[in-house]
Design an enzyme around this catalytic site. Structure first.
Site, PDB file in Angstrom:
ATOM      1  N   GLY A  36     -13.687 -25.223  -0.829  1.00 52.02           N
ATOM      2  CA  GLY A  36     -13.734 -26.808   0.496  1.00 52.02           C
ATOM      3  C   GLY A  36     -13.709 -27.597  -0.388  1.00 52.02           C
ATOM      4  O   GLY A  36     -13.247 -27.734  -2.082  1.00 52.02           O
ATOM      5  N   SER A  37     -14.129 -28.796  -0.158  1.00 53.81           N
ATOM      6  CA  SER A  37     -13.281 -30.107  -0.693  1.00 53.81           C
ATOM      7  C   SER A  37     -14.482 -30.374  -2.110  1.00 53.81           C
ATOM      8  O   SER A  37     -13.681 -30.723  -2.728  1.00 53.81           O
ATOM      9  CB  SER A  37     -13.952 -31.498  -0.036  1.00 53.81           C
ATOM     10  OG  SER A  37     -12.879 -30.879   1.006  1.00 53.81           O
ATOM     11  N   GLY A  39     -16.534 -28.010  -3.417  1.00 53.38           N
ATOM     12  CA  GLY A  39     -16.708 -26.488  -3.658  1.00 53.38           C
ATOM     13  C   GLY A  39     -16.704 -24.839  -3.729  1.00 53.38           C
ATOM     14  O   GLY A  39     -15.693 -24.980  -2.751  1.00 53.38           O
ATOM     15  N   ASP A 163     -16.948 -33.377  10.423  1.00 53.54           N
ATOM     16  CA  ASP A 163     -15.734 -32.247   9.943  1.00 53.54           C
ATOM     17  C   ASP A 163     -15.410 -31.095  10.738  1.00 53.54           C
ATOM     18  O   ASP A 163     -14.679 -30.101   9.537  1.00 53.54           O
ATOM     19  CB  ASP A 163     -16.171 -32.369   8.404  1.00 53.54           C
ATOM     20  CG  ASP A 163     -14.047 -31.524   7.645  1.00 53.54           C
ATOM     21  OD1 ASP A 163     -13.488 -31.868   8.669  1.00 53.54           O
ATOM     22  OD2 ASP A 163     -14.190 -31.173   6.461  1.00 53.54           O
TER      23      ASP A 163
END
Length: 347
Positions: A36-37, A39, A163
């Protein structure tokens, strides 16, 4: 409120780096199950209580701007929340690796059926061969709505997820949905309505392209209504299998909402996930080319009710994804309406 599921975070002490390294075979590529963003997530196995347990280890890439804040935000949120439709956290690790570098990771229960995104969309050159049924999708939507209702109304401070999208919804062995990834969540006091601990939140636009409510783009603060917008987009995506960023929406049709709105005036079934509609149209409920997951244990929707079912679902999605926050539903209303639909069509 749905029954709470006790968290194990208080029962397990912080786990050392060496144990996570061993559990994941040195964070090997073969154990990498997602990224993901901030890790990557690895599958791991460790011994406890005389048995072997499978875990999911989210390793933060601390070189990425905002990763440390994401770790702190997620720890702060997950420390106090308890709900059966949230991803259960087991423990965390804030230490150093074998090279003396800072290392931070979160350890979760492993979800056997991956994330919702992989069930809705084909990845790389693969094609979808196993399809979630109508009822399974509805149950997942109800699970997610229940989790958001809890976060928005039954937490103190309340939590704004910021999110919500298919890849952040994980499915266990029974296909029960669990909302995860609270790395950019915001905490708000019910009494004063102001953000708490703003320093734990990441900086910048709050969310993922396609799911971000329009008001965030002009500087509005994160709010529960923003989560409702994301849920509306998610609901439309679940039953159309169209991403909000699909190339289809670069032409005459500008958005997923517009795509669905146009269909409501004509033939709703035309925009339903093609593999799902193929299953519904088959005389036995199953297309010869796809397998409906666990279909033998589920009652499928009656043919005469198909149109009204999808009309009801899409109307909720469109209301939730209204341009104006004030026109959107509250998540307690959404939960109630989805339960009504389930009772009406799957009695």
């Amino acid at each position: 409120m749905e029954s709470a599921k006790p968290s194990k975070v208080e029962k397990l002490s912080k786990i050392p780096y060496r144990d996570l390294h061993q559990a994941t075979d040195g964070f090997s590529e073969t154990n990498l199950i997602g990224s993901g963003s901030f890790g990557s997530v690895y599958r791991g196995r460790f011994e406890q209580g005389g048995g072997e347990h499978t875990i999911a280890v989210k390793v933060l890439d601390l070189l990425k701007n905002g990763a440390s804040k994401s770790f702190l935000a997620e720890c702060k949120v997950l420390r106090n929340i308890r709900h059966r439709n949230l991803v259960p956290i087991l423990t965390c690790c804030s230490s150093c690796d074998f090279g003396g570098n800072d290392f931070k990771a979160l350890v979760y229960e492993f979800m056997e059926n991956g994330d919702l995104d992989m069930w809705l969309h084909a990845h790389s050159s693969s094609t979808r061969t196993i399809v979630l049924s109508v009822l399974q999708r509805l149950n997942i939507a109800i699970d997610v709505a229940s989790a958001l209702h809890y976060l928005h109304d039954d937490c103190e401070p309340r939590v704004v997820h910021c999110d919500l999208k298919p890849s952040n919804i994980l499915l266990d062995k029974d296909l029960t949905a669990h909302v995860g990834d609270f790395g950019i969540s915001r905490l708000y006091s019910h009494t004063i309505g102001d953000p708490i601990g703003e320093q734990t939140s990441t900086i910048g636009l709050k969310g993922s392209i396609g799911y971000i409510p329009p008001e965030y783009g002009i500087g509005a603060n994160a709010s529960t209504f923003g989560d409702v917008y994301s849920f509306g987009i998610l609901l439309l995506e679940m039953f159309t299998a169209k991403r909000p960023t699909d190339d289809l929406f670069n032409g005459e049709c500008n958005s997923l909402c517009e795509y669905v709105e146009m269909a409501l005036l004509e033939e709703v079934i035309e925009i339903v996930d093609p593999l799902l509609s193929a299953c519904l149209e088959s005389s036995h409920g199953i297309s010869p080319d796809v397998e409906l997951e666990n279909h033998g244990n589920l009652v499928e929707i009656e043919e005469s009710k198909v149109h009204n079912f999808f009309l009801s679902i899409f109307k909720i999605g469109l209301t939730c994804a209204s341009i104006s926050p004030m026109d959107r539903m509250h998540m307690n209303e959404v939960s109630r309406e989805l339960q009504k639909i389930k009772k009406a069509f799957f009695a």
